[in-house]
Write an enzyme that holds these catalytic residues in place. Structure first.
Site, PDB file in Angstrom:
ATOM      1  N   GLU A 434      -2.723  44.177  44.071  1.00 17.77           N
ATOM      2  CA  GLU A 434      -1.314  44.410  43.724  1.00 17.77           C
ATOM      3  C   GLU A 434      -1.148  44.814  42.269  1.00 17.77           C
ATOM      4  O   GLU A 434      -0.074  45.229  41.853  1.00 17.77           O
ATOM      5  CB  GLU A 434      -0.502  43.136  43.927  1.00 17.77           C
ATOM      6  CG  GLU A 434      -0.613  42.553  45.299  1.00 17.77           C
ATOM      7  CD  GLU A 434       0.362  41.412  45.516  1.00 17.77           C
ATOM      8  OE1 GLU A 434       1.443  41.670  46.034  1.00 17.77           O
ATOM      9  OE2 GLU A 434       0.029  40.266  45.167  1.00 17.77           O
ATOM     10  N   ASP A 458       4.056  45.652  45.018  1.00 20.80           N
ATOM     11  CA  ASP A 458       3.776  45.271  43.631  1.00 20.80           C
ATOM     12  C   ASP A 458       2.876  46.283  42.944  1.00 20.80           C
ATOM     13  O   ASP A 458       3.012  46.515  41.744  1.00 20.80           O
ATOM     14  CB  ASP A 458       3.137  43.874  43.590  1.00 20.80           C
ATOM     15  CG  ASP A 458       4.209  42.805  43.674  1.00 20.80           C
ATOM     16  OD1 ASP A 458       5.215  42.933  42.956  1.00 20.80           O
ATOM     17  OD2 ASP A 458       4.063  41.877  44.474  1.00 20.80           O
ATOM     18  N   CYS A 505      -0.421  45.974  53.331  1.00 17.36           N
ATOM     19  CA  CYS A 505       0.628  45.096  53.875  1.00 17.36           C
ATOM     20  C   CYS A 505       1.949  45.263  53.135  1.00 17.36           C
ATOM     21  O   CYS A 505       2.917  44.563  53.417  1.00 17.36           O
ATOM     22  CB  CYS A 505       0.187  43.639  53.870  1.00 17.36           C
ATOM     23  SG  CYS A 505      -0.069  43.000  52.217  1.00 17.36           S
TER      24      CYS A 505
HETATM   25  C1  PEP Z   1       3.368  43.655  48.152  1.00 16.49           C
HETATM   26  O1  PEP Z   1       3.507  43.407  46.950  1.00 16.49           O
HETATM   27  O2  PEP Z   1       3.207  44.812  48.596  1.00 16.49           O
HETATM   28  C2  PEP Z   1       3.401  42.560  49.130  1.00 16.49           C
HETATM   29  C3  PEP Z   1       3.097  42.770  50.392  1.00 16.49           C
HETATM   30  O3  PEP Z   1       3.806  41.339  48.705  1.00 16.49           O
HETATM   31  P1  PEP Z   1       5.331  41.008  48.368  1.00 16.49           P
HETATM   32  O4  PEP Z   1       6.178  42.152  48.835  1.00 16.49           O
HETATM   33  O5  PEP Z   1       5.683  39.737  49.063  1.00 16.49           O
HETATM   34  O6  PEP Z   1       5.330  40.859  46.892  1.00 16.49           O
HETATM   35 MG    MG Z   2       3.399  41.392  46.287  1.00 14.66          MG
END
Ligand code: PEP
Ligand code: MG
Length: 573
Positions: A434, A458, A505
């Site tokens: 991230e 992120d 993800c």
């Molecule tokens: C992301 O940062 O892409 C992630 C899947 O986590 P979150 O959106 O919960 O920060």
């Molecule tokens: Mg994230």
């Protein structure tokens, strides 16, 4: 009067309904009754809020820099005087007692009464001091609301459209229990956690509308086009009928998609693509089953922790993780360890740093709070005995952090072993990519971890230096920026070569227009909100991966996002 507003489209579909404006600020505080037995406690809550504000003002006075203008001190003195004046602080206590109402409501009633008195003052200077009274009252209100940060929704939300200035992720979790037809907010970016949760609700929603909350009135008829990011206020009958047709079309398309639920996700050239689901709470399991996901690629465990005064203990967490693991049977369940900070803060932890997105967030917070982390790890490991669990660590940025996180997992395992509690000793440990540093120093990750998951939300935020929750820079948030694509492509390529499973993800995984590009980059595992999964599957079924090669190469050589967008459009044509 009819008019249109444009914002950032977050969740598709069309809703037609009447507006419900969510309370925000002193003008709109909610009123609720307090039981006789809780009156003293409510008064204490009010007194405590006044004391907090007094301390805030005094500490501002103490911290005033040498040479600060005299006006600053005079201003703070005036506010302290207002706060110490009985008219503002004594009457609300009496109102709470007499009317059995909440402290916020008592304070609002008193400020309304004071407003009338100020209006009647002839001296213009004194009349203008009303603004100072309001500022002090707002400060007290903010502390009061901070205690129970979550908003209150109306008893009957059925079919209404929620119009809010802003919503926190915690609010949206509460919102899941309501039957709103759509929601729109003034603030927020497309990948803020508020927006991500909106997608999981599977109702049309739009963020970053800037002034919707001020311009729209309670009960006005609204059309929300969540695909285009457009709100139509007070539309005429002709337009309403046109949108009713579009609404039917949308429902038909969703129905058609649902037939793909059991179809294996295989491309034309015969490549199997894992399509997994992102969830926030065990309640989301229904949606996971309805979309036919082959696993859970991201369980955002922090949603078990948000919006509550006391954090969930080990047993409560274990029950939640076990429920999900057992329900998924042999399908994998990837539980991400606590990712708090940035736009997700725990109740009672007010200070998340000067810049929370760059501060003590996610794994950094967990390593700073080892007992909290160990409790969660033990709960996850215990649940691993009942299904196929994987542990995913968020926001890692260095080899040392990976080592420390793995050591914590080992310590939790030892504790369970000593207590004779069963767990899966082979539970895979993965890391999220991230932070650009992680993508660039990938060897450290490939050597130590069993799998990777690219958190593009992120990764984009940190690569492009754009706060994903800030609507004023939402226009710069771009998954197709060449720098982002380079980092994503590099991670997929290196992990695949090293035989380390890699998934995406972040929201990019659920964006149908990017499915082919990600397949062209070599991605074989996607995790997204259940609501998006069948559309992505439809795209997978229509794709022949070898045909993507030449356009993918061109995209990776392109220097600007506009060019990349054109090439991606060609890829999808
Ligand atoms: C992301 O940062 O892409 C992630 C899947 O986590 P979150 O959106 O919960 O920060
Ligand atoms: Mg994230």
């Amino acid at each position: 009067m009819s008019f249109a507003l444009h914002g950032v489209a977050v969740s598709g579909g069309i809703a037609i309904g009447r507006a419900h404006l969510l309370a925000h600020g002193i003008e709109e505080v909610t009123h609720y009754a307090i039981a006789e037995s809780d009156i003293d406690q409510e008064i204490q809550r009010f007194d405590a809020a006044v004391a907090v504000v007094r301390e805030e003002l005094q500490s501002l006075q103490r911290a005033a820099p040498v040479g600060a203008p005299d006006e600053l001190n005079a201003f703070l003195n005036l506010h302290l005087m207002i706060l110490n004046d009985e008219t503002l602080t004594e009457t609300p206590r009496t109102l709470i007692k007499q009317q059995h109402c909440n402290a916020e409501w008592a304070l609002k009633q008193q400020t309304d009464a004071l407003f009338d008195e100020f209006e009647a003052i002839e001296d213009a200077y004194l009349r203008e001091r009303w603004a100072d009274v309001m500022q002090v009252a707002e400060r007290v209100l903010k502390v009061l609301l901070g205690r129970s940060k979550s908003v209150r929704f109306p008893a009957n939300a059925n079919g209404r459209i929620l119009v809010a200035h802003d919503l926190s992720p915690t609010d949206v979790i509460l919102f899941k229990q309501q039957q709103f037809a759509a929601f729109i907010t003034d603030l927020g970016g497309a990948t803020s956690h508020t927006a991500i949760l909106a997608r999981s609700l599977n109702i049309p929603s739009i963020v970053a509308l800037h002034h919707a909350w001020k311009l729209i009135r309670e009960n006005e008829v609204l059309i929300i086009d969540g695909t285009q990011g457009v709100v139509l206020v007070n539309p005429d009958d002709l337009i309403v009928n046109e949108y009713k047709l579009k609404q039917n079309q949308w429902a038909l398309e969703r129905q058609k998609l649902s037939r793909l639920r059991a179809t294996p996700s295989v491309t034309i050239d015969g490549t199997t693509i894992e399509l997994q689901a992102n969830i926030e709470l065990p309640d989301d399991l229904d949606a996971v089953n309805q979309c036919g996901a082959t696993g859970i690629g991201l369980f955002r465990s922090e949603f078990l922790f948000l919006g509550r005064a006391e954090l969930p203990g080990e047993d409560e967490q274990f029950e939640a993780y076990r429920t999900v693991a057992a329900a998924m049977e042999s399908r994998p369940v990837t539980i991400r360890t606590l990712d708090v900070g940035a736009d997700k803060s725990l109740d009672g932890v007010e200070d998340m740093g000067i810049n929370p997105a760059l501060g003590l967030r996610a794994i950094r917070y967990c390593l700073a709070e080892p007992q909290l982390f160990l409790t969660q790890l033990r709960a996850i490991l215990r649940a691993s005995h009942y299904g196929k669990i994987q542990i995913l660590i968020p926001m890692l940025s260095s080899a040392l952090e990976i080592v420390q996180a793995i050591d914590m997992v080992k310590t939790a395992q030892e504790q369970l072993r000593d207590a004779n509690i069963p767990y899966d000793p082979a539970v895979p440990i993965g890391g999220m990519i991230e932070v650009p540093a992680a993508a660039l120093a990938l060897s450290a990750f490939l050597k130590r971890l069993d799998f990777l998951s690219i958190g593009t939300n992120d990764l984009i935020q940190y690569t492009l230096a754009i706060d994903r929750a800030d609507d004023s820079v939402a226009y710069l948030y771009n998954p197709l920026h060449p720098a982002v694509l380079q980092l994503v492509a590099h991670t997929i390529k290196r992990a695949s070569r090293a035989n380390i499973p890699v998934a995406v993800c972040g929201e990019m995984a659920g964006e149908v227009s990017l499915t082919r590009l990600l397949l062209g980059l070599g991605l074989r595992q996607f995790s997204m909100h259940p609501a998006q999964l069948l559309s992505v599957k439809q795209q997978v079924l229509k794709t022949n991966i070898p045909e993507l090669k030449s356009l993918t190469n061109k995209i990776m050589l392109a220097e600007d996002s506009e060019k990349i967008e054109q090439l991606v459009d060609r890829m999808n044509a």
